[in-house]
Design an enzyme around this catalytic site. Structure first.
Site, PDB file in Angstrom:
ATOM      1  CG  ASN A 111      -5.864   2.609  24.145  1.00  0.00           C
ATOM      2  OD1 ASN A 111      -5.580   1.209  23.942  1.00  0.00           O
ATOM      3  ND2 ASN A 111      -5.025   3.718  23.725  1.00  0.00           N
ATOM      4  CG  HIS A 113      -0.597   5.859  25.132  1.00  0.00           C
ATOM      5  ND1 HIS A 113      -0.485   5.355  23.893  1.00  0.00           N
ATOM      6  CD2 HIS A 113       0.510   6.452  25.571  1.00  0.00           C
ATOM      7  CE1 HIS A 113       0.405   6.135  23.266  1.00  0.00           C
ATOM      8  NE2 HIS A 113       0.955   6.714  24.276  1.00  0.00           N
ATOM      9  CB  SER A 140      -1.950   6.570  30.712  1.00  0.00           C
ATOM     10  OG  SER A 140      -0.799   7.254  30.972  1.00  0.00           O
ATOM     11  CG  ASP A 149      -2.714   7.605  22.231  1.00  0.00           C
ATOM     12  OD1 ASP A 149      -3.641   6.769  22.557  1.00  0.00           O
ATOM     13  OD2 ASP A 149      -1.589   7.601  21.458  1.00  0.00           O
TER      14      ASP A 149
HETATM   15  C1  GRF Z   1       1.010  -2.377  24.996  1.00  0.00           C
HETATM   16  O1  GRF Z   1       2.088  -1.878  25.418  1.00  0.00           O
HETATM   17  C2  GRF Z   1      -0.170  -1.212  25.071  1.00  0.00           C
HETATM   18  O2  GRF Z   1      -0.036  -0.193  26.054  1.00  0.00           O
HETATM   19  C3  GRF Z   1      -0.271  -0.638  23.836  1.00  0.00           C
HETATM   20  O3  GRF Z   1       0.136  -1.934  22.843  1.00  0.00           O
HETATM   21  C4  GRF Z   1       0.781  -2.686  23.511  1.00  0.00           C
HETATM   22  C5  GRF Z   1      -0.014  -4.059  23.483  1.00  0.00           C
HETATM   23  O4  GRF Z   1       0.536  -5.063  24.209  1.00  0.00           O
HETATM   24  N1  GRF Z   1      -1.648  -0.004  23.528  1.00  0.00           N
HETATM   25  P1  GRF Z   1      -0.153  -6.523  24.259  1.00  0.00           P
HETATM   26  O5  GRF Z   1      -0.499  -6.948  22.802  1.00  0.00           O
HETATM   27  O6  GRF Z   1      -1.256  -6.403  25.210  1.00  0.00           O
HETATM   28  O7  GRF Z   1       1.149  -7.545  24.784  1.00  0.00           O
END
Ligand code: GRF
Length: 191
Positions: A111, A113, A140, A149
């Site tokens: 994932n 984050h 991260s 997370d």
């Molecule tokens: C990103 O900021 C990611 O870190 C978080 O959700 C957001 C997704 O953005 N988990 P996108 O849909 O990839 O533009």
């Protein structure tokens, strides 16, 4: 860097829920000869904006409602197994996967984050960082474990918070770094 042919690439699914900028970025990366992954499927829990990138890259997409998690996960597992998918990247996927699902793909779900973990798990990371007058935030890439997370970190990058930073400007800076970090983390995993 290793050059990989199509046959050796790891069949991957990307899970999204929204905008899909990380999906777009990973699709682009997957087309390079250095990518260890090939994106075979995009899963979304709703009609997300980002699904258009699956169409653009001619990748199969599946919308699976998560109104009933157990049923949704069962459906997804059947599809993943049928397609022989070995790796999952969560990219803005807003549903929490069950212990059971994570166990089935142990060590194979990652994932991204938008914070410098372990700080600011969960949602609204930028607002909370600004509120607490933090000097930096970041992003991260981590393995997905049963605790939100909290899985082992693969790579992270710090982002400086400047004097007049707003939520919008900070989010933008972090997203830019995310787009560099996710491919790097995938290379780190498989090379
Ligand atoms: C990103 O900021 C990611 O870190 C978080 O959700 C957001 C997704 O953005 N988990 P996108 O849909 O990839 O533009």
């Amino acid at each position: 860097m290793k050059k990989l042919t199509g046959l050796k690439k790891i069949k991957t699914a990307i899970f999204i829920s929204g905008r899909g900028s990380n999906l777009k970025n990973l699709l682009k990366f997957s087309k390079t000869k250095y990518s260890p992954i090939i994106i075979d499927l995009v899963v979304s829990n709703k009609k997300a904006f980002g699904l258009k990138y699956a169409d653009q890259y001619k990748v199969k997409k599946k919308i699976i409602s998560f109104k009933r998690n157990k049923i949704a996960e069962k459906k997804i597992l059947i599809i993943l197994n049928k397609r022989n998918i070995k790796f999952i990247c969560l990219a803005g996927f807003m549903r929490i996967l069950s212990k059971n699902f994570i166990k089935k793909f142990k060590g194979k779900i990652v994932n991204i984050h938008p914070s410098y973990l372990p700080k600011y798990k969960g949602l609204n990371t930028s607002v909370r960082s600004l509120w607490n007058n933090e000097k930096y935030s970041g992003c991260s890439v981590h393995y997905v474990s049963e605790k939100l997370d909290s899985g082992k970190i693969i790579l992270q990058k710090k982002v400086k918070i400047t004097k007049n930073e707003t939520e919008i400007s900070l989010d933008r800076k972090i997203l830019k770094e995310e787009h560099k970090l996710y491919p790097k983390a995938i290379l780190k995993i498989f090379n």
